[in-house]
Design a protein around this motif. Structure first.
Motif, short mmCIF file in Angstrom:
data_model
loop_
_atom_site.label_atom_id
_atom_site.label_comp_id
_atom_site.label_asym_id
_atom_site.label_seq_id
_atom_site.Cartn_x
_atom_site.Cartn_y
_atom_site.Cartn_z
N PHE A 1 17.41 15.18 97.52
CA PHE A 1 18.51 14.76 98.38
C PHE A 1 19.59 14.01 97.60
O PHE A 1 20.60 13.60 98.14
N ASP B 1 8.96 21.60 101.71
CA ASP B 1 8.57 21.93 103.08
C ASP B 1 7.40 21.07 103.55
O ASP B 1 7.12 21.02 104.75
N ILE C 1 7.76 18.36 106.36
CA ILE C 1 7.97 19.00 107.66
C ILE C 1 6.65 19.54 108.20
O ILE C 1 6.30 19.35 109.37
N GLU D 1 10.83 10.83 117.81
CA GLU D 1 10.66 11.81 116.73
C GLU D 1 11.27 11.27 115.43
O GLU D 1 12.33 10.63 115.45
N ALA E 1 10.87 8.57 107.39
CA ALA E 1 11.66 9.24 108.42
C ALA E 1 11.45 8.59 109.79
O ALA E 1 12.29 8.74 110.68
N ASP F 1 13.32 11.34 111.85
CA ASP F 1 14.53 12.03 111.42
C ASP F 1 14.22 12.78 110.12
O ASP F 1 14.23 12.21 109.03
N LEU F 2 13.94 14.06 110.24
CA LEU F 2 13.60 14.89 109.08
C LEU F 2 14.76 15.78 108.66
O LEU F 2 14.57 16.80 107.99
N THR F 3 15.98 15.38 109.02
CA THR F 3 17.17 16.21 108.75
C THR F 3 17.31 16.54 107.27
O THR F 3 17.59 17.69 106.90
N ARG F 4 17.10 15.54 106.42
CA ARG F 4 17.30 15.78 104.99
C ARG F 4 16.32 16.84 104.48
O ARG F 4 16.67 17.67 103.63
N TRP F 5 15.11 16.86 105.04
CA TRP F 5 14.11 17.82 104.57
C TRP F 5 14.36 19.21 105.13
O TRP F 5 14.17 20.21 104.43
N THR F 6 14.81 19.31 106.37
CA THR F 6 15.13 20.64 106.91
C THR F 6 16.33 21.23 106.19
O THR F 6 16.39 22.44 105.96
N THR F 7 17.29 20.38 105.82
CA THR F 7 18.46 20.85 105.07
C THR F 7 18.05 21.39 103.71
O THR F 7 18.47 22.48 103.29
#
Length: 544
Positions: free
Chosen positions: A524, A246, A249, A271, A31, A273-279
């Motif tokens: 993902f 989780d 994250i 920072e 990430a 990019d943790l978008t895939r994990w938050t989604t």
């Protein structure tokens, strides 16, 4: 080569989750834009886990190139998307075999063969070999510090740490902070002793991952840092999480990736990019509904036997935005009595892979229930074979249908295949061959039948590649009689000899596959078969 090496060890007790911690760290580094390679060093003397019981060691994970490996490689692939290879898992047995073969060949020029340097050198070769200049190589050492079996591996990474220096080597130690309820406090002493054990072997950890069910007070973090000779910021909490997805994250929130970057002198201002994990985590926390899937297997006493399968079903739920509840059933319960009521409340039935006759009749009973009651059915490997045998008996009128795996040479619907094509080469095996490494292993192509459900599921692809692990095959001599009664062979090997997929077109969802699609599913990127199967289960839930 400029690859940086992170060595992950474990202490206090086993099953703390080194594999998951390694995979999550790899995901967070990705990430941040870094490339990663994940590896596992297993200290047991088996050449590979291929002949080990799933109830003792968990599932055997198979790579595209046909390696039978530890289940942690499944975590690595699911979290990073980086395909594992034969060179990414090595056991003590394989190391010693390599060293002894060299000795017999005369490679040591008459010298006395010893653990140091010959065994440790072989381990270092595996650790550093077959890399493509990735930014990071994460090396997990199996077992627990203090185990006699792991000593050569720990000595090897100690040597590598000295040779590479702190600019290219880092030691991460996963440990446990137990909570004593009667005292109402966390105890740091097990962690202190574990680090002391590691120090006695010449390894000073640079970072501690502390598993805990309770928040770690600041005073305890400072105490751990002081006694274990690490920076306070390098004491990272590894709390239990609602889901394993989780964990990346949580590790970022605890500052794990920042500490790793700091150790190697890398900038970490931006920072990740943790978008895939938050989604993914968000979908798991707030699904739109539930479905229940019955998994009718024979290794249900240890659910790690079906680790990739359970995760792939979760991925199918993520794709359909539903929570997948698993109902684990021992297939033998369907052999002693009519216990079909156990399947009445489920929205889908899945029969996974397995070996041997035990529980086979129960798996066939589950397939028959799903076929007759119009419940979505997914048969994988052995589960496909049992569905075919059940159809041969009850649809095609072949009462003696069975598998030669069960000791009856006349039961030829499923039998031992002795020759098949892989690419331009003929693969050959004999019934008396060693069990280890003689199966059809790794990725093989499959041709999908136009107009079939399988082809639609794969987005109208003509050819697919899937991973295999089995010795027995459905006999293509029975294709005609079975297709005449409604069981369609919708996937075949390119040479037309090996049935790969069967389906029943006029059933809500009835598919059997000879391969293991669960091995390629990722949160993902859910596997299309699991996405479609859970989608059918969602439709079934609306009918119940």
């Amino acid at each position: 080569m400029t690859t940086r090496f992170i060595f992950i060890t474990g202490g206090v007790v086993s099953s703390l989750g080194k594999g998951l911690a390694s995979a999550a760290l790899g995901a967070v580094l990705q990430a941040r834009g870094f490339s990663v390679r994940m590896r596992k060093m297993d200290p047991y003397l088996n050449i590979d886990p291929g002949t080990m019981s799933p109830t003792q060691h968990g599932e055997v994970y198979v790579t595209d190139d046909g390696a039978e490996t530890d289940l942690d490689l499944g975590h690595y692939e699911r979290f990073t998307g980086v395909a594992s290879r034969q060179s990414d898992n090595v056991t003590a047995g394989r190391i010693y075999k390599t060293v002894l073969e060299r000795e017999r060949h005369g490679d040591y020029l008459g010298g006395t063969v010893q653990v140091i340097p010959h065994v440790t050198d072989a381990i270092k070769e595996f650790i550093t070999g077959d890399l493509s200049d990735e930014d990071f190589a994460l090396i997990e050492i199996g077992g627990t510090v203090g185990d006699i079996e792991s000593l050569p591996f720990l000595e090897a990474i100690r040597q590598l740490g000295n040779e590479l220096g702190p600019e290219r080597a880092m030691f991460v130690h996963l440990t446990l902070l137990p909570y004593i309820a009667t005292a109402g406090e966390l105890k740091t002493k097990p962690t202190q002793h574990s680090v002391k054990e590691l120090l006695s072997l010449g390894i000073q950890p640079d970072l501690l991952l502390c598993r805990s069910e309770h928040p770690i007070p600041e005073s305890e973090r400072r105490k751990i840092a002081l006694f274990c000779n690490v920076r306070r910021e390098a004491v990272i909490a590894a709390y239990d999480a609602p889901s394993i997805y989780d964990v990346p994250i949580n590790y970022h929130d605890e500052g794990l990736d920042v500490e790793v970057c700091r150790h190697f002198g890398l900038g970490c201002e931006k920072e990740p990019d943790l978008t895939r994990w938050t989604t993914i985590a968000g979908r798991l926390r707030q699904p739109e509904g539930d479905v229940t899937i019955a998994v009718v297997g024979k290794y249900t006493t240890l659910l790690d036997s079906y680790k990739s399968l359970a995760e792939a079903l979760t991925h199918g739920g993520i794709a359909n935005n539903v929570r997948v509840k698993l109902k684990w059933l021992d297939s033998q319960v369907f052999e002693t009595a009519d216990n079909s009521y156990l399947l009445e409340d489920v929205h889908g039935v899945l029969v996974p892979g397995g070996f041997g006759e035990r529980g086979a009749e129960g798996k066939m009973a589950a397939a028959k229930f799903a076929r007759e009651k119009n419940v979505p059915y997914f048969g994988i490997c052995f589960g496909m074979q049992m569905a075919v045998i059940e159809a041969a008996r009850n649809l095609a009128g072949i009462p003696g249908a069975g598998s030669t795996e069960f000791g009856n040479p006349e039961a030829k619907v499923v039998g031992l295949m002795t020759e098949w094509m892989r690419g331009n080469e003929i693969q050959v095996r004999k019934s008396g061959d060693d069990l280890g490494g003689t199966m059809r292993l790794g990725a093989y192509p499959c041709i999908l039948k136009p107009g079939s459900r399988a082809r639609a599921i794969y987005g109208d692809a003509q050819t697919i590649q899937e991973r295999h692990r089995h010795r027995y095959e459905v006999n293509n001599a029975y294709i005609g009689p079975l297709e005449a009664r409604g069981l369609v062979f919708s996937g075949m090997s390119p040479d037309g000899l090996l049935p790969e997929i069967v389906e029943i077109p006029d059933h809500p969802w009835f598919v059997g596959v000879q391969f293991h699609p669960e091995l390629k599913s990722k949160p993902f990127e859910p596997h299309p078969l699991f996405t479609s199967f859970i989608g059918a289960a969602v439709e079934q839930s609306r009918l119940v």
